[in-house]
Design an enzyme around this catalytic site. Sequence first.
Site, PDB file in Angstrom:
ATOM      1  N   ARG A  42     103.007  -7.784  28.035  1.00 51.07           N
ATOM      2  CA  ARG A  42     102.971  -9.187  28.149  1.00 51.07           C
ATOM      3  C   ARG A  42     102.419  -9.109  26.496  1.00 51.07           C
ATOM      4  O   ARG A  42     102.976 -10.360  26.126  1.00 51.07           O
ATOM      5  CB  ARG A  42     101.879  -9.465  28.953  1.00 51.07           C
ATOM      6  CG  ARG A  42     102.080 -11.007  29.171  1.00 51.07           C
ATOM      7  CD  ARG A  42     100.823 -11.330  30.103  1.00 51.07           C
ATOM      8  NE  ARG A  42     101.107 -12.722  30.427  1.00 51.07           N
ATOM      9  CZ  ARG A  42     100.247 -13.713  30.415  1.00 51.07           C
ATOM     10  NH1 ARG A  42      98.698 -13.125  29.873  1.00 51.07           N
ATOM     11  NH2 ARG A  42     100.696 -14.975  30.636  1.00 51.07           N
ATOM     12  N   LEU A  68     103.902 -19.614  29.185  1.00 52.83           N
ATOM     13  CA  LEU A  68     104.044 -17.656  29.210  1.00 52.83           C
ATOM     14  C   LEU A  68     103.497 -18.354  30.506  1.00 52.83           C
ATOM     15  O   LEU A  68     102.131 -18.630  30.290  1.00 52.83           O
ATOM     16  CB  LEU A  68     103.627 -16.752  28.344  1.00 52.83           C
ATOM     17  CG  LEU A  68     103.289 -14.993  29.069  1.00 52.83           C
ATOM     18  CD1 LEU A  68     105.215 -15.314  29.335  1.00 52.83           C
ATOM     19  CD2 LEU A  68     102.916 -15.126  28.002  1.00 52.83           C
ATOM     20  N   SER A  69     103.743 -17.955  32.233  1.00 55.22           N
ATOM     21  CA  SER A  69     103.443 -18.499  32.577  1.00 55.22           C
ATOM     22  C   SER A  69     101.987 -17.496  33.287  1.00 55.22           C
ATOM     23  O   SER A  69     101.929 -15.971  32.696  1.00 55.22           O
ATOM     24  CB  SER A  69     104.044 -18.177  34.181  1.00 55.22           C
ATOM     25  OG  SER A  69     105.594 -19.382  33.992  1.00 55.22           O
ATOM     26  N   GLN A  70     101.030 -17.621  33.830  1.00 53.39           N
ATOM     27  CA  GLN A  70      99.759 -17.075  34.617  1.00 53.39           C
ATOM     28  C   GLN A  70      99.843 -15.881  35.128  1.00 53.39           C
ATOM     29  O   GLN A  70     101.120 -15.747  35.925  1.00 53.39           O
ATOM     30  CB  GLN A  70      98.965 -17.716  35.497  1.00 53.39           C
ATOM     31  CG  GLN A  70      97.942 -17.341  36.188  1.00 53.39           C
ATOM     32  CD  GLN A  70      96.982 -18.051  36.803  1.00 53.39           C
ATOM     33  OE1 GLN A  70      97.581 -19.566  37.417  1.00 53.39           O
ATOM     34  NE2 GLN A  70      96.154 -17.601  37.285  1.00 53.39           N
TER      35      GLN A  70
END
Length: 218
Positions: A42, A68-70
């Site tokens: 990530r 940036l999504s959880q």
Amino acid sequence: MTAQLEGIGMTSRRTRMRLVQRLREGGIESDRVLEVIGQVPRHIFLDEALSHRAYEDTSLPIGHGQTLSQPYIVARMTELLLAHAPQRVLELGTGSGYQTAVLSQLFPEIYSVERIRPLQDRARDRLRQLNVRNVLLKHADGGMGWPERGPFDGIIVTAAPVEVPRELLDQLADGGVLIAPVGEENQVLVEIIRKGNHFERHNLEPVHFVPLLGGVIR
């Protein structure tokens, strides 16, 4: 993954495994999804200044008003999609490319649309770093989908429309599933399954996403 992509310190595999354990404890059940979350680095999808936070279970800014999504929500939406075993998946909102990379490890064909050109360009570079070869990218208004490539038996939306656009429902194959956050202030994650001309909707859990906007940015 190469040694460069494995990273060191806060970006190390051990740090990723701690994230995987938190996701498992948080309710993610799919071993396949958790394995991929543990493999995909990530940190390369973030600016260097934020890379030390890459394996926190939180959303992070990527510029242009996007996030940036959880990791939990990436895993949750992917798990919901995987339960239906789609072969051709449409992703609306490439963003950083992280969710795209996760999808690419689990489904044969990924078609991903992004409205913000600089984000798409960076996502393409990162996917090339990871040698991802089963993803096609398009710069377009995500709310319109990718009709010339449809129908899709899986659609995942990574920004929240007020309601799911009819254009997207029309691109869903019979038996296909659409996973999306829906709403304005009070958003909910929904699962929509197409059964002929009928769309069966299940409201799953409250979420918070950036809104799905129209138009393109070059």
